[in-house]
Structures are given as C-alpha cells and as structure tokens.
Design an enzyme around this catalytic site. Structure first.
Site, short mmCIF file in Angstrom:
data_model
loop_
_atom_site.label_atom_id
_atom_site.label_comp_id
_atom_site.label_asym_id
_atom_site.label_seq_id
_atom_site.Cartn_x
_atom_site.Cartn_y
_atom_site.Cartn_z
N SER A 1 0.84 -1.21 0.00
CA SER A 1 0.00 0.00 0.00
C SER A 1 0.87 1.25 0.00
O SER A 1 1.82 1.35 0.79
CB SER A 1 -0.90 0.03 1.24
N ASN B 1 -7.67 -8.88 5.27
CA ASN B 1 -6.39 -8.35 5.75
C ASN B 1 -5.97 -9.16 6.99
O ASN B 1 -6.68 -10.07 7.41
CB ASN B 1 -6.56 -6.88 6.11
N SER B 2 -4.86 -8.80 7.59
CA SER B 2 -4.39 -9.59 8.74
C SER B 2 -5.29 -9.37 9.96
O SER B 2 -6.03 -8.40 10.06
CB SER B 2 -2.93 -9.28 9.05
N GLY C 1 0.39 -14.20 0.50
CA GLY C 1 1.29 -13.23 1.12
C GLY C 1 2.32 -13.90 2.00
O GLY C 1 3.46 -14.13 1.60
N GLY D 1 -3.63 -16.71 4.74
CA GLY D 1 -3.03 -17.99 5.13
C GLY D 1 -2.92 -19.01 4.02
O GLY D 1 -2.59 -20.17 4.30
N LYS E 1 -10.29 -3.80 0.36
CA LYS E 1 -9.73 -4.86 1.21
C LYS E 1 -10.31 -4.75 2.62
O LYS E 1 -10.15 -3.73 3.29
CB LYS E 1 -8.21 -4.78 1.26
N CYS F 1 -5.85 -2.01 7.69
CA CYS F 1 -4.58 -2.28 8.37
C CYS F 1 -4.82 -2.29 9.88
O CYS F 1 -5.38 -1.34 10.42
CB CYS F 1 -3.56 -1.21 8.02
N LEU G 1 3.26 0.44 7.38
CA LEU G 1 2.87 0.92 6.05
C LEU G 1 4.00 1.73 5.39
O LEU G 1 3.76 2.77 4.78
CB LEU G 1 1.58 1.74 6.14
N ALA H 1 4.27 -5.65 12.08
CA ALA H 1 3.90 -4.24 12.12
C ALA H 1 5.01 -3.50 11.41
O ALA H 1 6.02 -3.14 12.01
CB ALA H 1 3.74 -3.74 13.55
C1 DHB Z 1 0.74 -3.56 7.85
C2 DHB Z 1 -0.28 -3.25 6.96
C3 DHB Z 1 -1.33 -4.14 6.81
O1 DHB Z 1 -2.38 -3.89 5.96
C4 DHB Z 1 -1.34 -5.31 7.55
O2 DHB Z 1 -2.36 -6.17 7.40
C5 DHB Z 1 -0.33 -5.61 8.43
C6 DHB Z 1 0.73 -4.73 8.57
C7 DHB Z 1 1.87 -2.63 8.05
O3 DHB Z 1 2.42 -2.07 7.09
O4 DHB Z 1 2.25 -2.41 9.21
#
Ligand code: DHB
Length: 328
Positions: free
Chosen positions: A63, A212-213, A289, A268, A185, A149, A90, A87
């Site tokens: 992103s 997303n995560s 991913g 996953g 997303k 995120c 971004l 983490a």
């Molecule tokens: C980050 C961004 C995300 O969209 C995510 O799912 C996990 C981590 C990031 O850049 O910290």
C-alpha cells in the site's frame, strides 16, 4: 523477506501459458488466479517483474500513501510458528515514486499477461480520493483500497473497515476518482463482515479482497519480558488465520450472490489445497502473502500446478466449473 531476495528468479514454466487456469476479474484477464497479496514485497519494478517470472497471476503492490512513510524500526516481522505477526508501519516511498515503479513494471508485465493492482492507503476519505487520482497516472489494472490495516494508532487513527458507513464513503470517494475497477480490502476483525461487504458493494466496489491480517496480536520475548515487535503489537497472518479467512470469504460470497462483485480470497493460503478451498467458497482470485515469506517465490508455481492437478482429477475444464461449489 526483503525486496532483494534472490529466491525463485527462474522464469516459471506456467508463466506464459494461457491455460485452463486463467480467470477474469472485472474484465481484466489473469493468466492464473494466484496473485501476490499486498504487504509482502511489492514496491519496485524489479520485484514486480521477478514475481511475474516466478508465476504470479497478478501482483498487488504494497500500500502506498500520498507522502512517503518510513514505518516502524526493526523488528517488524516475526514467524512465531503457526503464522506471522507484523507491524511494518505501512512503509512506502509515497505515491510519486510508486507511479514511476508501476508504470515501468506495466511495460514488462503486460506482455506476460500479469495485471497489477495498485494498493493505496490514506487517513481520510478526502485523501483517498486525491490519492486515487495520483495513482491512476500509473494506469494500474485495478486499485486496491486498504481500509483494514490493524496497525493503527488506536488513539488517533480509525480502521475504516470496522465501520460500514465509513467504508462505503471511502469506496465512493475512490470510485468517483478512479479510471479502473476498484478492490476494497476488508478486515476480519468485525462482527459481521457480510454487512460491510454489502455496504462497499452498494457504494461501487467492483471487487472485495478478504481478508487483511487479524488482530492486532502480541508475541513476547519471555527472557526480556518485552514484546518482540518494536510496535509492540502487529497484524497476525499465515496458516493460523486461514479458517477465519475462508469463513469470511464464504460469508461475503453468500451475501453478494447474484451481484457482479467478485472476491479475492486472501489469508493464510500456502498450498494448492488452500487455494482450491478459497475458490470453492466463491473466490475468483486467491491472494498469497505470508507463504512467500515462509516458502519463497516457488510457491506460485507450486500452487498453480496443484490447482491444475485438482482440476484434472475432477475433470474440470476451467475454474468457473468449481468456483462457489461450497455455496450451493
Ligand atoms: C501492515 C499493513 C497491513 O495492511 C497489515 O495487514 C499488516 C501490517 C503494516 O504495514 O504495518
């Protein structure tokens, strides 16, 4: 994995074939359904091309934001066993640089039949609109809106995708300014993802990427009694979250049955079996991913070969023949 990883640089045996694996997302042809999910790799022309050579059916960039972001300092990512926690903050060079990288990559990816999905992130609905105009200068095949995120500063930033109304407003802002189909997303960290999906679909989303995560989560170093990540918490991804991701894709595809909205199933996916599972619950494309981090770039060819083998075993001529079978 870093942008300079040397794994999987040999051209893929599947990479130039127009085969039974091809699939169409909003009229855009993907030579196979296995796309790079946003977040892992995906910031430079060289890496986009290497991913295409390794067999990716499509590529989602990391992103990007209006301004460059440095991100968090190390450690930013940890393989804790059942999954990854990260983490990164971004981190990205900003939209101006990303436009150049995507433009240059497109010249090389187009002949290979590998579309590029430009992922964008902003802190306000207005900025999402402005960023969309900028990123369209690169003429990406699709734009992905990252409103999910999990690593935001809870006191000052809001995860837009936890609020159906705001998710819809961001989608409208991007749709008004985009010159290509848009992907929204979504986050799995909500009570009812189908409600959010319906709202963004009504607001003009062409595609939903789910998910997303998860989290944020936390992993400690018990010797120092401190969190491992410099940000303390991070998004959880990889095999640990796959059943939740599959259920989310299932719920979205059920809720949007009969609409034109398509889904990229992400979360996953590591093997062909996992990819088939996503397609069975209705996904058109499958995002990969974390598996690149744990398995390397060879994972694209492995998954595609396994899907082809599954199709042969069940006498399916194309992916449409089994997509959504689990929804019937
Ligand atoms: C980050 C961004 C995300 O969209 C995510 O799912 C996990 C981590 C990031 O850049 O910290």
């Amino acid at each position: 994995m870093t942008e300079s990883s040397s794994q999987g640089t040999e051209p893929s045996a599947l990479s130039t074939e127009h085969s039974a694996l091809s699939t169409t997302l909003c009229g855009v042809l993907f030579r196979n359904p296995v796309v790079l999910a946003s977040g892992i790799l995906g910031l430079s022309e060289e890496v986009f091309v290497r991913l295409a050579q390794a067999g990716a059916g499509g590529i989602t960039t990391k992103s990007c934001s209006l301004q460059p972001r440095v991100g968090w300092h190390n450690p930013t990512i940890l393989n804790y066993g059942p999954g990854l926690i990260n983490a990164v903050g971004l981190s990205n060079p900003g939209v101006e640089v990303m436009v150049q990288e995507i433009r240059a990559a497109k010249r090389q990816l187009q002949p290979l039949g590998v579309p590029i999905i430009a992922s964008i992130f902003a802190n306000s609905i207005y900025d999402f609109g402005v960023l969309t105009r900028y990123i369209c200068e690169a003429e990406p095949d699709l734009i992905e809106i990252n409103i999910s995120c999990p690593n935001l500063d809870a006191e000052h930033e809001e995860m837009f995708s936890s609020n159906a109304y705001v998710s819809g407003q961001v989608t409208r802002s991007v749709k008004r300014n985009a010159r290509c189909p848009i992907v929204v997303k979504l986050s799995p960290n909500v009570d009812n993802i189908a409600i959010i999906a319906k709202e963004v679909a009504n607001a003009g989303a062409d595609v939903i990427c789910a998910v997303n995560s998860f989290g944020p989560g936390m992993v400690l170093d018990i010797e120092t009694a401190r969190p491992v990540l410099s940000n303390r918490t991070g998004g959880v991804s990889g095999p640990a979250i796959r059943p939740i991701a599959v259920r989310c894709v299932h719920d979205i595809c059920r809720a949007l049955r009969g609409s034109k909205v398509q889904v990229i199933g992400t979360g996953g996916v590591t093997t062909a079996r996992d990819a088939v599972e996503m397609i069975l619950v209705g996904a058109t494309c499958v995002g990969v991913g974390s598996a690149i981090y744990t398995r390397g770039l060879g994972v694209f060819d492995e998954i595609n070969a396994g899907i082809a083998e599954y199709m042969q075993r069940h006498s399916y001529q194309n992916i449409d023949e089994f997509r959504g079978r689990a929804l019937r």
